[in-house]
Design a protein around this motif. Structure first.
Motif, PDB file in Angstrom:
ATOM      1  N   TYR A 292      22.210  -8.760  27.489  1.00  0.00           N
ATOM      2  CA  TYR A 292      23.178  -7.679  27.280  1.00  0.00           C
ATOM      3  C   TYR A 292      23.080  -6.574  28.323  1.00  0.00           C
ATOM      4  O   TYR A 292      23.679  -5.526  28.156  1.00  0.00           O
ATOM      5  CB  TYR A 292      22.996  -7.077  25.882  1.00  0.00           C
ATOM      6  CG  TYR A 292      23.019  -8.108  24.787  1.00  0.00           C
ATOM      7  CD1 TYR A 292      24.153  -8.872  24.573  1.00  0.00           C
ATOM      8  CD2 TYR A 292      21.905  -8.340  23.992  1.00  0.00           C
ATOM      9  CE1 TYR A 292      24.188  -9.837  23.583  1.00  0.00           C
ATOM     10  CE2 TYR A 292      21.930  -9.314  22.994  1.00  0.00           C
ATOM     11  CZ  TYR A 292      23.069 -10.050  22.800  1.00  0.00           C
ATOM     12  OH  TYR A 292      23.102 -11.005  21.828  1.00  0.00           O
ATOM     13  N   GLY A 293      22.320  -6.782  29.366  1.00  0.00           N
ATOM     14  CA  GLY A 293      22.177  -5.743  30.378  1.00  0.00           C
ATOM     15  C   GLY A 293      21.217  -4.658  29.918  1.00  0.00           C
ATOM     16  O   GLY A 293      20.689  -4.700  28.803  1.00  0.00           O
ATOM     17  N   SER A 296      21.256   1.892  27.395  1.00  0.00           N
ATOM     18  CA  SER A 296      21.307   3.254  27.942  1.00  0.00           C
ATOM     19  C   SER A 296      19.948   3.935  27.934  1.00  0.00           C
ATOM     20  O   SER A 296      19.644   4.696  28.854  1.00  0.00           O
ATOM     21  CB  SER A 296      22.287   4.107  27.147  1.00  0.00           C
ATOM     22  OG  SER A 296      23.396   3.357  26.759  1.00  0.00           O
ATOM     23  N   SER A 304      18.631  -0.587  37.376  1.00  0.00           N
ATOM     24  CA  SER A 304      19.349  -0.979  36.163  1.00  0.00           C
ATOM     25  C   SER A 304      20.849  -0.698  36.286  1.00  0.00           C
ATOM     26  O   SER A 304      21.658  -1.394  35.685  1.00  0.00           O
ATOM     27  CB  SER A 304      18.775  -0.271  34.942  1.00  0.00           C
ATOM     28  OG  SER A 304      18.891   1.115  35.082  1.00  0.00           O
ATOM     29  N   ALA A 305      21.210   0.301  37.072  1.00  0.00           N
ATOM     30  CA  ALA A 305      22.628   0.690  37.155  1.00  0.00           C
ATOM     31  C   ALA A 305      23.493  -0.427  37.723  1.00  0.00           C
ATOM     32  O   ALA A 305      24.652  -0.552  37.374  1.00  0.00           O
ATOM     33  CB  ALA A 305      22.782   1.944  37.992  1.00  0.00           C
ATOM     34  N   GLY A 306      22.924  -1.223  38.603  1.00  0.00           N
ATOM     35  CA  GLY A 306      23.732  -2.265  39.211  1.00  0.00           C
ATOM     36  C   GLY A 306      23.379  -3.649  38.724  1.00  0.00           C
ATOM     37  O   GLY A 306      23.764  -4.650  39.312  1.00  0.00           O
ATOM     38  N   PHE A 307      22.647  -3.693  37.619  1.00  0.00           N
ATOM     39  CA  PHE A 307      22.163  -4.985  37.129  1.00  0.00           C
ATOM     40  C   PHE A 307      23.327  -5.863  36.675  1.00  0.00           C
ATOM     41  O   PHE A 307      24.239  -5.418  36.006  1.00  0.00           O
ATOM     42  CB  PHE A 307      21.191  -4.781  35.978  1.00  0.00           C
ATOM     43  CG  PHE A 307      20.609  -6.063  35.461  1.00  0.00           C
ATOM     44  CD1 PHE A 307      19.567  -6.675  36.129  1.00  0.00           C
ATOM     45  CD2 PHE A 307      21.126  -6.678  34.333  1.00  0.00           C
ATOM     46  CE1 PHE A 307      19.029  -7.872  35.670  1.00  0.00           C
ATOM     47  CE2 PHE A 307      20.596  -7.869  33.860  1.00  0.00           C
ATOM     48  CZ  PHE A 307      19.548  -8.460  34.538  1.00  0.00           C
ATOM     49  N   LEU A 308      23.263  -7.109  37.074  1.00  0.00           N
ATOM     50  CA  LEU A 308      24.303  -8.051  36.675  1.00  0.00           C
ATOM     51  C   LEU A 308      23.708  -9.117  35.758  1.00  0.00           C
ATOM     52  O   LEU A 308      22.739  -9.787  36.126  1.00  0.00           O
ATOM     53  CB  LEU A 308      24.908  -8.715  37.918  1.00  0.00           C
ATOM     54  CG  LEU A 308      25.974  -9.775  37.641  1.00  0.00           C
ATOM     55  CD1 LEU A 308      27.196  -9.162  36.982  1.00  0.00           C
ATOM     56  CD2 LEU A 308      26.377 -10.472  38.924  1.00  0.00           C
ATOM     57  N   VAL A 309      24.266  -9.225  34.578  1.00  0.00           N
ATOM     58  CA  VAL A 309      23.820 -10.272  33.660  1.00  0.00           C
ATOM     59  C   VAL A 309      24.355 -11.610  34.172  1.00  0.00           C
ATOM     60  O   VAL A 309      25.512 -11.699  34.580  1.00  0.00           O
ATOM     61  CB  VAL A 309      24.374 -10.012  32.241  1.00  0.00           C
ATOM     62  CG1 VAL A 309      23.908 -11.088  31.281  1.00  0.00           C
ATOM     63  CG2 VAL A 309      23.973  -8.637  31.753  1.00  0.00           C
TER      64      VAL A 309
ATOM     65  N   GLN B 121      26.245  -1.282  23.771  1.00  0.00           N
ATOM     66  CA  GLN B 121      26.739  -1.423  25.143  1.00  0.00           C
ATOM     67  C   GLN B 121      27.556  -0.215  25.568  1.00  0.00           C
ATOM     68  O   GLN B 121      28.260   0.386  24.777  1.00  0.00           O
ATOM     69  CB  GLN B 121      27.570  -2.700  25.254  1.00  0.00           C
ATOM     70  CG  GLN B 121      26.716  -3.931  25.042  1.00  0.00           C
ATOM     71  CD  GLN B 121      27.526  -5.201  25.021  1.00  0.00           C
ATOM     72  OE1 GLN B 121      28.625  -5.248  25.538  1.00  0.00           O
ATOM     73  NE2 GLN B 121      26.978  -6.223  24.408  1.00  0.00           N
ATOM     74  N   PRO B 158      28.862  -5.917  37.406  1.00  0.00           N
ATOM     75  CA  PRO B 158      27.507  -5.382  37.546  1.00  0.00           C
ATOM     76  C   PRO B 158      27.430  -3.971  36.964  1.00  0.00           C
ATOM     77  O   PRO B 158      28.380  -3.207  37.067  1.00  0.00           O
ATOM     78  CB  PRO B 158      27.276  -5.360  39.060  1.00  0.00           C
ATOM     79  CG  PRO B 158      28.623  -5.493  39.673  1.00  0.00           C
ATOM     80  CD  PRO B 158      29.487  -6.203  38.691  1.00  0.00           C
ATOM     81  N   GLY B 159      26.319  -3.670  36.327  1.00  0.00           N
ATOM     82  CA  GLY B 159      26.153  -2.346  35.749  1.00  0.00           C
ATOM     83  C   GLY B 159      26.727  -2.243  34.346  1.00  0.00           C
ATOM     84  O   GLY B 159      26.603  -1.213  33.706  1.00  0.00           O
ATOM     85  N   THR B 160      27.368  -3.311  33.867  1.00  0.00           N
ATOM     86  CA  THR B 160      27.799  -3.348  32.470  1.00  0.00           C
ATOM     87  C   THR B 160      27.198  -4.613  31.860  1.00  0.00           C
ATOM     88  O   THR B 160      26.535  -5.381  32.549  1.00  0.00           O
ATOM     89  CB  THR B 160      29.331  -3.439  32.317  1.00  0.00           C
ATOM     90  OG1 THR B 160      29.747  -4.780  32.577  1.00  0.00           O
ATOM     91  CG2 THR B 160      30.034  -2.504  33.287  1.00  0.00           C
ATOM     92  N   ALA B 161      27.462  -4.817  30.577  1.00  0.00           N
ATOM     93  CA  ALA B 161      26.900  -6.004  29.924  1.00  0.00           C
ATOM     94  C   ALA B 161      27.679  -7.266  30.279  1.00  0.00           C
ATOM     95  O   ALA B 161      27.231  -8.369  30.009  1.00  0.00           O
ATOM     96  CB  ALA B 161      26.899  -5.811  28.417  1.00  0.00           C
ATOM     97  N   PRO B 163      28.655 -10.382  31.711  1.00  0.00           N
ATOM     98  CA  PRO B 163      27.882 -11.288  32.575  1.00  0.00           C
ATOM     99  C   PRO B 163      28.741 -11.977  33.630  1.00  0.00           C
ATOM    100  O   PRO B 163      29.963 -12.035  33.522  1.00  0.00           O
ATOM    101  CB  PRO B 163      27.344 -12.343  31.607  1.00  0.00           C
ATOM    102  CG  PRO B 163      27.681 -11.889  30.235  1.00  0.00           C
ATOM    103  CD  PRO B 163      28.838 -10.948  30.366  1.00  0.00           C
ATOM    104  N   SER B 164      28.056 -12.518  34.601  1.00  0.00           N
ATOM    105  CA  SER B 164      28.697 -13.441  35.534  1.00  0.00           C
ATOM    106  C   SER B 164      28.540 -14.838  34.954  1.00  0.00           C
ATOM    107  O   SER B 164      27.458 -15.220  34.513  1.00  0.00           O
ATOM    108  CB  SER B 164      28.004 -13.368  36.886  1.00  0.00           C
ATOM    109  OG  SER B 164      28.040 -14.636  37.504  1.00  0.00           O
ATOM    110  N   ASP B 335      25.663   5.095  44.087  1.00  0.00           N
ATOM    111  CA  ASP B 335      24.600   4.116  43.844  1.00  0.00           C
ATOM    112  C   ASP B 335      24.945   2.713  44.336  1.00  0.00           C
ATOM    113  O   ASP B 335      24.207   1.761  44.094  1.00  0.00           O
ATOM    114  CB  ASP B 335      24.197   4.090  42.361  1.00  0.00           C
ATOM    115  CG  ASP B 335      25.327   3.624  41.457  1.00  0.00           C
ATOM    116  OD1 ASP B 335      26.418   3.318  41.984  1.00  0.00           O
ATOM    117  OD2 ASP B 335      25.123   3.557  40.231  1.00  0.00           O
ATOM    118  N   VAL B 337      27.117   0.742  43.359  1.00  0.00           N
ATOM    119  CA  VAL B 337      27.575  -0.192  42.333  1.00  0.00           C
ATOM    120  C   VAL B 337      29.032   0.106  42.002  1.00  0.00           C
ATOM    121  O   VAL B 337      29.362   1.211  41.592  1.00  0.00           O
ATOM    122  CB  VAL B 337      26.741  -0.045  41.043  1.00  0.00           C
ATOM    123  CG1 VAL B 337      27.261  -0.983  39.971  1.00  0.00           C
ATOM    124  CG2 VAL B 337      25.282  -0.290  41.328  1.00  0.00           C
TER     125      VAL B 337
END
Lengths: 382, 393
Positions: A292-293, A296, A304-309, B121, B158-161, B163-164, B335, B337
């Motif tokens: 789920y990324g 907050s 974490s800000a640019g994290f891609l699931v 989220q 990216p930066g949200t839940a 997914p790719s 940032d 992103v």
């Protein structure tokens, strides 16, 4: 929701514990001290060594949603389980590979359980231990049925029950391995080093109880129904997180209590538990993140800000699956410590003059130890 | 005989999945509508559910309406079949029930965005039922193209839940794209039909005359209204491609030219026309305090005169399934992103169209500098400045 499924596991484990407890008390006084046959113990160990990987593979099956890769059961696409062409299995789709592999491994576990019952029948003098191995066999059959029904019905709830029952079975195998070990009898000769009050036993019972609850909560999240309410999901998440830290705290307290007990078979696994729970918490965070990324509250973590699931990523699924497997490991280790502690307690009860134990600080009394040894051995000699 | 009875005993004892018979009605919208029109929407929403189910089927058996206009929207019914229903797989390894396998925990069965795991989220998963999408190549008010959604699924956000899904088989992605279009279409038709029932068809506390009753067949007036709405939504999807925003070629600059362009971009960033700094902050780090909500939230709050942080007023909506309203803040541009992509074409579209469903406004493209918009060249200056900001940390 299937609390009945949970109850089923609890009932199984609870019955087993009762059998163990009741018999442990009598056994120590009866001095029924013939060790189980080596074979019995070895088979138990083999079970433990097979079941943990089985849980891993089972976890992978769920992570990859491969549970339905083979839609029929007990056969595999009409083949007998063991006769399914191995080339198709090994070279086919990944889903099929892990699902069929899970079934094969499960079948092997079943066969080992059968041999265990047979060898216990011939080599095990304690009847209750034989009954325990029978219980193991029943459990493994139940688990197989649960898994099969899950496939035949394509049912998520059953998948969850199957997932909760597996670790309970694993813990039971570990407990049986402890009970059939040679050391089990050596405890008799080593009493008096620590005094095991009911408070301590309760503390150590709370750890497997809590970790199993955690496991069930985790399974609710993992096998969440498509139409589940977000409020309930969030509540389970919150409980799961809070209880994780509670469990960590408990393992620390428990270890502090027995770290100096002088019995490494107790203090070592108790220390190990602290580490395992720490690892498990980290894996838990990882499991959330890869699904789920970053939440907050962890937004301060660099990157974490640019994290891609990434859905279905291999390393991600390993993180998730190891969270599942470590959960079972924590359960099993805590059950092992607890059973041993029970053993120590019951040996004391049966043999040590309670007044003497109360007077002395059992922690550091070699004299007391000696005395105990003597009094312990007495009935044997007599 | 023995196995079925065994199964029944097990289900009684252990409990099985609850069956998923229908899509849940959009109660949040009915409630908002009731509040906005000061009337009861119960009857309207009941009949809407019936009609929408006739047209679009159920979660296990989706359907695509038959009318000629509806047919224009390219959704392959085989894809709908693959994406819907419970998770399962076939001998060759193809999965069916893809939506429930990959999306449902976040986006929910109806595509409401209030799936089981949505609460934690930020941003919340998209509610497809508004038919509004943020990350696309088309004009702000238009639907995304299939290609847009497909690209989004491969890239993720990216930066949200979100997914790719790059590792999924291409056919799986196609099926999922069609299913998103399906859910969005179905959900939007549902919203529009409920509203039309109240506004055009005399629904209220009592049912209207038979002629006006909502129907999935086009003979009565009630049927015609439904038909028109269906056609309209389907046509919107069918013609999305025509509204793709053409991106002029991006001149690669270097050296002094680049420095000068970035400097000009900086001026536009702070200038009156674009005034990016007004929300993203003078430093572009999104640190200005703002209080705003996205359109999905406004739909049941500010637009019907309710304050999102008024807990009492929100209670009925939360009960009906709305997530707790959450503010939307201008993003930091520093940032590196970009939720919708940081390449020059994406940024060009973001600047010239804004972001649908959010407060992010559009900058008008003008042929000559006139103080009302920016020319293409000026927009490229701005793009270069933003790109430079994002790498300068």
């Amino acid at each position: 929701m299937s609390w009945a499924g949970w109850l089923l596991s609890i009932y199984f484990v609870g019955t087993a514990i009762k059998v163990v407890e009741r018999n442990m008390a009598s056994e120590s006084t009866l001095a029924e001290q013939k060790a189980s046959g080596q074979l019995v113990h070895r088979l138990c160990l083999l079970l433990v060594c097979l079941v943990w990987p089985l849980i891993w593979v089972g976890g992978l099956v769920t992570t990859y949603d491969a549970g339905m890769a083979v839609p029929d059961w007990p056969g595999t696409y009409g083949y007998n389980l063991f006769l399914y062409p191995y080339k198709t299995w090994l070279l086919g789709p990944f889903d099929l590979f892990i699902e069929h592999g899970h079934r094969l491994l499960g079948a092997v576990v079943g066969l080992v359980a059968i041999s265990l019952v047979i060898s216990a029948h011939f080599k095990e003098s304690r009847r209750w231990v034989f009954v325990l191995t029978l219980g193991l066999l029943v459990a493994v059959i139940t688990q197989g049925l649960l898994g099969g029904l899950r496939v035949v019905l394509g049912d998520r709830t059953l998948a969850m029950v199957h997932g909760c029952f597996g670790p309970a079975f694993f813990a039971l195998c570990a407990a049986t391995a402890v009970i059939t070990s040679r050391r089990w009898n050596e405890y008799l000769g080593r009493q008096g080093v620590i005094r095991v009050g009911s408070g301590l036993v309760m503390l150590f019972a709370a750890i497997p109880a809590l970790s199993y609850t955690q496991l069930v909560l985790g399974a609710q999240l993992r096998h969440v129904q498509p139409n589940a309410s977000p409020g309930i999901f969030a509540m389970i998440v919150a409980t799961h997180v809070i209880m994780a830290f509670l469990l960590w705290f408990l393992t620390a307290v428990a270890w502090l209590k027995i770290r100096r007990c002088g019995d490494l078979t107790l203090s070592r696994p108790a220390g190990l538990l602290i580490g395992l729970v720490a690892v498990q918490i980290a894996l838990g965070v990882g499991t959330w993140v890869v699904n789920y990324g970053w939440p907050s509250i962890l937004a301060w973590v660099p990157g974490s800000a640019g994290f891609l699931v990434r859905a279905k990523g291999f390393s991600d699924s390993i993180i998730v699956t190891s969270h599942v497997a470590t959960g079972s490991l924590i359960l099993a280790v805590s059950v092992v410590v607890w059973i041993r502690l029970l053993r120590v307690r019951h040996c004391c009860k049966g043999t040590i003059d309670p007044a003497a134990t109360e007077r002395e600080d059992a922690d550091s009394s070699p004299k007391n130890e000696q005395k105990t040894n003597v009094s312990l051995l007495e009935p044997v000699i007599a | 005989m023995r196995i079925p009875s065994l199964i029944i005993v097990f289900c009684l004892f252990v409990g099985c999945d609850s069956r998923i018979e229908t899509f849940e009605p959009n109660e949040v919208f009915s409630l908002a509508l009731a509040k906005a029109r000061s009337t009861s929407t119960d009857l309207a929403s009941q009949d809407t559910s019936r009609v929408v189910e006739d047209l679009y089927g159920t979660p296990d058996e989706p359907r695509w309406p038959e009318s000629p206009a509806a047919k224009k929207a390219v959704v392959d019914e085989r894809n709908l079949f693959r994406a819907s229903g419970p998770v399962s797989s076939e001998k060759d390894g193809t999965h069916v029930g893809l939506f429930r396998e990959h999306c449902v925990t976040c986006h929910a069965l109806e595509g409401s965005g209030a799936g089981p795991a949505s609460v934690f989220q930020d941003p919340y998963p998209r509610d497809f039922r508004h038919g509004v999408f943020k990350w696309k190549s088309t004009e702000r008010g238009k639907k995304p193209t299939h290609r847009d959604i497909r690209e989004l699924l491969t890239k993720g956000i990216p930066g949200t839940a979100m997914p790719s899904f790059a590792l999924l088989a291409p056919e799986d992605l196609d099926a999922l794209v069609d299913y998103v279009v399906f859910l969005s279409t179905r959900g939007e038709v549902e919203r529009r039909v409920t509203a039309a029932a109240i506004d055009e068809l005399d629904y209220g506390d009592t049912a209207p005359i038979a002629e006006l009753i909502l129907s999935s067949q086009g003979d009565t007036e009630g049927g015609q209204v439904v038909q028109e709405l269906v056609d309209r939504v389907h046509e919107d999807w069918a013609e999305a491609e025509q509204y793709e925003v053409a991106v002029p070629s991006f001149p690669e600059l270097s050296g002094e030219q680049l420095v000068a362009s970035v400097a000009r971009g900086k001026e536009f960033f702070h200038g009156k026309v674009a005034n990016c700094a007004g929300c993203h902050g003078p430093a572009g780090d999104g640190s200005l305090p703002t209080l705003d909500y996205d359109d999905w939230t406004k739909d049941y709050t500010t637009r019907i005169g309710l304050t999102p942080d008024d807990r009492e007023a929100m209670k009925p909506f939360r009960k009906a399934g709305a997530l707790r309203p959450r503010t939307i803040a201008p993003r930091t541009l520093r940032d590196g992103v970009f939720h919708g992509g940081g390449d020059s074409a994406s940024l060009y579209r973001r600047i010239t169209q804004g972001i649908a469903g959010t407060p992010m406004p559009a900058v008008e493209v003008v042929a000559e500098p006139n103080g009302k918009g920016l020319t293409t060249g000026q927009i490229w200056d701005l793009v270069r400045y933003v790109q430079q900001l994002s790498t300068s940390q």
